[in-house]
Design a protein around this motif. Structure first.
Motif, mmCIF file in Angstrom:
data_model
loop_
_atom_site.group_PDB
_atom_site.id
_atom_site.type_symbol
_atom_site.label_atom_id
_atom_site.label_comp_id
_atom_site.label_asym_id
_atom_site.label_seq_id
_atom_site.Cartn_x
_atom_site.Cartn_y
_atom_site.Cartn_z
ATOM 1 N N GLU A 10 9.195 -4.705 3.418
ATOM 2 C CA GLU A 10 8.108 -3.830 3.884
ATOM 3 C C GLU A 10 8.351 -3.379 5.322
ATOM 4 O O GLU A 10 8.122 -2.216 5.677
ATOM 5 N N ALA A 11 8.805 -4.313 6.119
ATOM 6 C CA ALA A 11 9.084 -3.975 7.518
ATOM 7 C C ALA A 11 10.179 -2.920 7.620
ATOM 8 O O ALA A 11 10.218 -2.129 8.574
ATOM 9 N N ALA A 12 11.063 -2.915 6.619
ATOM 10 C CA ALA A 12 12.153 -1.932 6.607
ATOM 11 C C ALA A 12 11.731 -0.611 5.970
ATOM 12 O O ALA A 12 12.558 0.308 5.850
ATOM 13 N N GLY A 13 10.485 -0.508 5.485
ATOM 14 C CA GLY A 13 9.973 0.753 4.963
ATOM 15 C C GLY A 13 9.907 0.866 3.457
ATOM 16 O O GLY A 13 9.624 1.943 2.917
ATOM 17 N N TYR A 14 10.124 -0.256 2.737
ATOM 18 C CA TYR A 14 10.058 -0.220 1.276
ATOM 19 C C TYR A 14 8.669 -0.597 0.776
ATOM 20 O O TYR A 14 7.961 -1.407 1.395
ATOM 21 N N ARG A 15 8.311 0.007 -0.322
ATOM 22 C CA ARG A 15 7.105 -0.420 -1.042
ATOM 23 C C ARG A 15 7.537 -1.503 -2.031
ATOM 24 O O ARG A 15 8.513 -1.316 -2.764
ATOM 25 N N VAL A 16 6.829 -2.613 -2.071
ATOM 26 C CA VAL A 16 7.230 -3.760 -2.881
ATOM 27 C C VAL A 16 6.133 -4.114 -3.887
ATOM 28 O O VAL A 16 4.941 -4.184 -3.521
ATOM 29 N N ARG A 17 6.550 -4.319 -5.112
ATOM 30 C CA ARG A 17 5.631 -4.812 -6.148
ATOM 31 C C ARG A 17 6.232 -6.098 -6.727
ATOM 32 O O ARG A 17 7.393 -6.120 -7.136
ATOM 33 N N ILE A 18 5.429 -7.152 -6.751
ATOM 34 C CA ILE A 18 5.881 -8.432 -7.307
ATOM 35 C C ILE A 18 5.118 -8.670 -8.603
ATOM 36 O O ILE A 18 3.887 -8.748 -8.610
ATOM 37 N N VAL A 19 5.868 -8.780 -9.692
ATOM 38 C CA VAL A 19 5.271 -8.944 -11.023
ATOM 39 C C VAL A 19 5.664 -10.306 -11.583
ATOM 40 O O VAL A 19 6.854 -10.636 -11.656
ATOM 41 N N ALA A 20 4.674 -11.090 -11.956
ATOM 42 C CA ALA A 20 4.925 -12.372 -12.617
ATOM 43 C C ALA A 20 5.119 -12.132 -14.110
ATOM 44 O O ALA A 20 4.215 -11.621 -14.788
ATOM 45 N N VAL A 21 6.297 -12.475 -14.605
ATOM 46 C CA VAL A 21 6.577 -12.390 -16.047
ATOM 47 C C VAL A 21 6.188 -13.742 -16.631
ATOM 48 O O VAL A 21 6.926 -14.714 -16.532
ATOM 49 N N VAL A 22 5.000 -13.797 -17.195
ATOM 50 C CA VAL A 22 4.408 -15.057 -17.634
ATOM 51 C C VAL A 22 4.709 -15.351 -19.101
ATOM 52 O O VAL A 22 4.964 -16.496 -19.481
ATOM 53 N N ASN A 23 4.700 -14.323 -19.925
ATOM 54 C CA ASN A 23 4.896 -14.479 -21.367
ATOM 55 C C ASN A 23 5.881 -13.415 -21.839
ATOM 56 O O ASN A 23 5.503 -12.399 -22.420
ATOM 57 N N PRO A 24 7.184 -13.606 -21.565
ATOM 58 C CA PRO A 24 8.159 -12.538 -21.825
ATOM 59 C C PRO A 24 8.260 -12.102 -23.279
ATOM 60 O O PRO A 24 8.669 -10.972 -23.552
ATOM 61 N N ALA A 82 0.827 -1.207 0.000
ATOM 62 C CA ALA A 82 0.000 0.000 0.000
ATOM 63 C C ALA A 82 0.860 1.256 0.000
ATOM 64 O O ALA A 82 0.508 2.274 -0.603
ATOM 65 N N SER A 83 2.020 1.181 0.665
ATOM 66 C CA SER A 83 2.872 2.360 0.741
ATOM 67 C C SER A 83 4.277 1.937 1.156
ATOM 68 O O SER A 83 4.537 0.763 1.431
ATOM 69 N N GLY A 84 5.158 2.932 1.233
ATOM 70 C CA GLY A 84 6.535 2.687 1.659
ATOM 71 C C GLY A 84 7.330 3.967 1.560
ATOM 72 O O GLY A 84 7.293 4.641 0.530
ATOM 73 N N SER A 85 8.050 4.298 2.607
ATOM 74 C CA SER A 85 8.732 5.589 2.668
ATOM 75 C C SER A 85 10.117 5.583 2.040
ATOM 76 O O SER A 85 10.682 6.638 1.759
ATOM 77 N N LYS A 86 10.690 4.401 1.798
ATOM 78 C CA LYS A 86 12.070 4.328 1.319
ATOM 79 C C LYS A 86 12.187 4.041 -0.181
ATOM 80 O O LYS A 86 13.259 3.716 -0.676
ATOM 81 N N GLY A 87 11.080 4.140 -0.899
ATOM 82 C CA GLY A 87 11.137 3.893 -2.334
ATOM 83 C C GLY A 87 10.473 2.579 -2.716
ATOM 84 O O GLY A 87 10.095 1.765 -1.858
ATOM 85 N N THR A 88 10.349 2.379 -4.027
ATOM 86 C CA THR A 88 9.641 1.210 -4.563
ATOM 87 C C THR A 88 10.630 0.189 -5.104
ATOM 88 O O THR A 88 11.515 0.518 -5.903
#
Length: 733
Positions: A623-637, A595-601
């Motif tokens: 996340e606990a360290a303050g980063y925003r995380v996005r996990i993207v599945a590369v299914v069909n590169p 949802a959010s993160g103060s140290k960057g994405t």
């Protein structure tokens, strides 16, 4: 001979000869009568005479066309000329080959039967101009050439096309010429033996061994065999009928070699040899069509009738041009009179019911059973499921809809958690045994030979039918060469055909206790390189829903090579079916975002399923360290490349769907990009090419080791949550 008597298609022929003895008696009219598809009698002297004319016409065109470029391979085909001509005169024109170096001879046949007119080649001059040129006649055989059934380049593949043709077209003979230089490379006889055990009634393919004593640069490894030993060799591989014609038996020219060049015999002995080849070929063809596994062997010196003999005749060099005396001498020895060229053309055009471009089985789209909507099982996101098992259920359903559908697997479906395929479709084996799901009419082909599995599946797809090759990823390299041959052929095919679909499981992360012999994911880099070809797709479904979407996508596509990589272990489900289909179609999808993160994405771009476990673990720590995380599945590169990266516009059934910049950036923009793969990293190339992230790194497979668990092998390769967390923090500063 007056200029007016020369057929128009002969424009460009450098030399004409005098009529042979008895030409008026034996060549007054074409031996294949108007409205007929073959000669009426294989022992008719006129048929024998005209078969020999055809053989020399093939030799002549082959040599002159190769000489026009000082390039190409005339010698191997030259020693097969009587056998090839006999098949044509007998009306068996669905001919394939294992020998890519026979290309000039096969092109000459397509020229003489007018098939090449489809691509604007009407005269010998045209043929010389287009030989070995872009958009012309390729250096090695291609199924894109009008009238030709299949490609040939790598040795040891042609028999698969002949067997696939025989399986799909009962009652039609599929001869396949095989060189003695490549006879054991890699599994020619072995694959035919496996096929015959599984399909004992399908004998309408005819291996035709060109036993000329030489390979490319030396004597062939079987050159020292006696005739009896060669016959025993084939019988030892299950061939009931071995028909051998040895030119040496007719030699009246006192040649020293055990391999005779019949073109130096007297005319009487040439006719006798030709008559034996024609009559025995007729016997072999009838035997194969009559239910006996049969081989025809012609034993004749390599290079018979061209510029030189032996391995030196194999290919031409820049010095072997049409103005050189040895080339002139070779052409003049084979020169025919103008009326002979007319007879040759008439027989070629009538054989088999017409030019190959009109009559070959691959010149038409094969009708296949409709499938309708796939009965996918929508797994919920709160459960675990086995990806390979989920796909297996759909494979079983496809087999029930399409009785011609064949599944091949050398390592066994049960070992890949796909027993549901065997339960439904049965392993094809002459021993019926319900304990092992065996039945003589099964649709699952399981020889312990990756080449045999890949070969039959790929050949069936090229010939217009659905098939699926399954394997452990670590052993796929043993079958991949013919799949690459077929995908390249499909890229230039002049018709629509089902894609060749493959699925590789038991990846390196699942094979800890089996050790490095079973941990060979490096082949994924091979697949990744082929994605730029334009019609090859490597699919990395991230869960049991995504693999169903991937298999549906692959099975309903055409003229493509589809590779699915997935695990056989219970794993989390991340996407619903709608999201999974969208991810396969678009190329990638977000599985999770903070949802959010103060140290960057931080963006994790991931290919694979099991490797997502440490990624999600790293997510929590970051996340606990303050980063925003996005996990993207590369299914069909392949969808993530830029259009200019891929040769999509050069292939049949082109696909120009590529993710545009805005949706790509929405997925992958961040302060740090971590490209993560459970295998090698090449499949993530399109992400790394296009990402705007200032800081980036990769986590990928390094090497194998014996371990007790997937976690331990991931730790050995540095694919741990701790390592990912540490690297992100170092990059982010």
């Amino acid at each position: 001979m007056s200029t007016q008597a020369i057929p128009a298609y002969c424009e460009g022929i450098a030399y004409f000869g005098e009529p042979w003895a008895d030409f008026d008696r034996h060549a007054a009219r074409a031996a294949i009568g108007e409205g007929q598809q073959a000669i009426a009698d294989a022992t008719d002297p006129a048929a024998v005479f005209q078969m020999l004319l055809m053989a020399d016409a093939l030799r002549y065109v082959t040599l002159q066309v190769c000489g026009s470029k000082g390039s190409g391979h005339p010698g191997g085909f030259a020693s097969s000329a009587e056998a090839y001509a006999s098949l044509v005169m007998l009306g068996h024109t669905n001919i394939v080959t294992e020998v890519g170096h026979h290309a000039p001879g096969f092109y000459s046949a397509m020229f003489l039967d007018t098939s090449l007119e489809e691509m604007g080649i009407r005269t010998v001059n045209d043929m010389m101009a287009r030989f070995r040129e872009k958009h012309g006649l390729l250096g090695h055989l291609s199924g894109a050439i009008p009238g030709l059934l299949s490609p040939a380049g790598p040795l040891g593949q042609g028999q698969h096309f002949a067997m696939a043709g025989a399986l799909l077209h009962p009652g039609t003979l599929f001869p396949v010429t095989i060189g003695d230089g490549g006879m054991g490379e890699p599994y020619v006889l072995n694959s035919m033996m496996h096929f015959h055990i599984a399909y004992p009634k399908v004998t309408n393919f005819l291996p035709t061994l060109i036993w000329n004593g030489y390979s490319q640069e030396h004597h062939s490894m079987v050159s020292r065999l006696t005739n009896a030993e060669m016959i025993a060799y084939w019988k030892g591989h299950g061939f009931e009928e071995v028909v051998l014609v040895d030119a040496k038996d007719f030699d009246d020219s006192k040649q020293e070699s055990a391999y005779a060049d019949s073109t130096y015999f007297s005319h009487e002995k040439r006719m006798a040899f030709a008559g034996a080849v024609l009559e025995r070929m007729d016997h072999a063809a009838r035997s194969a069509l009559g239910g006996k596994l049969t081989v025809f062997i012609i034993k004749q010196m390599k290079g018979a009738g061209v510029h030189t003999v032996g391995a030196k005749s194999h290919n031409l060099y820049p010095a072997d041009t049409l103005d050189k005396q040895h080339m002139i001498d070779g052409l003049q020895r084979r020169a025919l009179n103008a009326e002979a060229w007319t007879i040759v053309r008439e027989n070629f055009v009538r054989a088999g019911g017409g030019p190959a471009v009109k009559t070959a089985v691959t010149e038409h789209v094969l009708a296949i059973a409709p499938l309708g909507a796939f009965p996918v099982h929508a797994f919920s996101k709160d459960e675990k499921a086995v990806p390979s098992t989920a796909m297996g259920a759909l494979v079983a359903w496809v087999g029930k809809q399409d009785s011609r559908f064949v599944v091949t697997n050398a390592d066994g479906n049960e070992a890949s958690a796909m027993k549901n395929i065997n339960d439904a479709l049965k392993i094809r084996h002459p021993t019926a045994d319900p304990l092992y799901n065996q039945a003589p009419t099964g649709q699952v082909y399981e020889p312990l030979n990756e080449d045999a599995c890949a070969g039959l599946a790929a050949a069936l797809a090229l010939f217009g039918s659905r098939a699926l090759w399954l394997s452990y990823e670590s052993f796929a390299i043993n079958g991949w060469p013919i799949v690459q041959t077929v995908t390249q052929a499909m890229a230039e095919l002049r018709r629509k055909t089902p894609s060749i679909v493959t699925m590789f499981t038991a990846g390196a992360l699942e094979q800890g206790r089996n050790g490095w012999t079973h941990q060979r994911p490096e082949i994924e880099n091979y697949f990744a390189a082929q994605m730029r070809n334009g019609n090859v797709y490597t699919l990395f479904p991230c869960d049991a829903n995504a693999i169903q979407a991937a298999y549906e996508f692959a099975t309903t596509s055409y003229n493509k090579g589809m590779v699915i990589i997935a695990s056989k272990s219970p794993l989390p489900v991340y996407m619903d079916m709608s999201e999974a289909r969208d991810a396969v179609e678009k190329g990638a999808a977000t599985l999770y975002e903070s949802a959010s993160g103060s140290k960057g994405t931080v963006v994790f771009a991931v290919t694979g399923d099991m490797v997502l476990l440490p990624v999600f673990e790293a997510k929590g720590a970051l996340e606990a360290a303050g980063y925003r995380v996005r996990i993207v599945a590369v299914v069909n590169p392949r969808r993530l490349y830029r259009p200019t990266d891929v040769a999509w516009d050069t292939v049949s059934e082109p696909d120009n769907a590529f993710m545009a910049d805005d949706p790509f950036n929405a997925l992958f923009d961040g302060d740090v990009l971590m490209a993560v793969s459970g295998g090698p990293s090449a499949s993530l190339e399109p992400v790394l090419l296009r990402s705007r992230a200032a800081k980036r790194d990769t986590f990928a497979w390094k090497r194998g080791e014996t371990t007790a668990s997937p976690a331990e092998i991931m730790d050995f390769n540095g694919l741990t949550a701790e390592a990912m967390e540490t690297r992100v923090k170092a990059l982010a500063g």
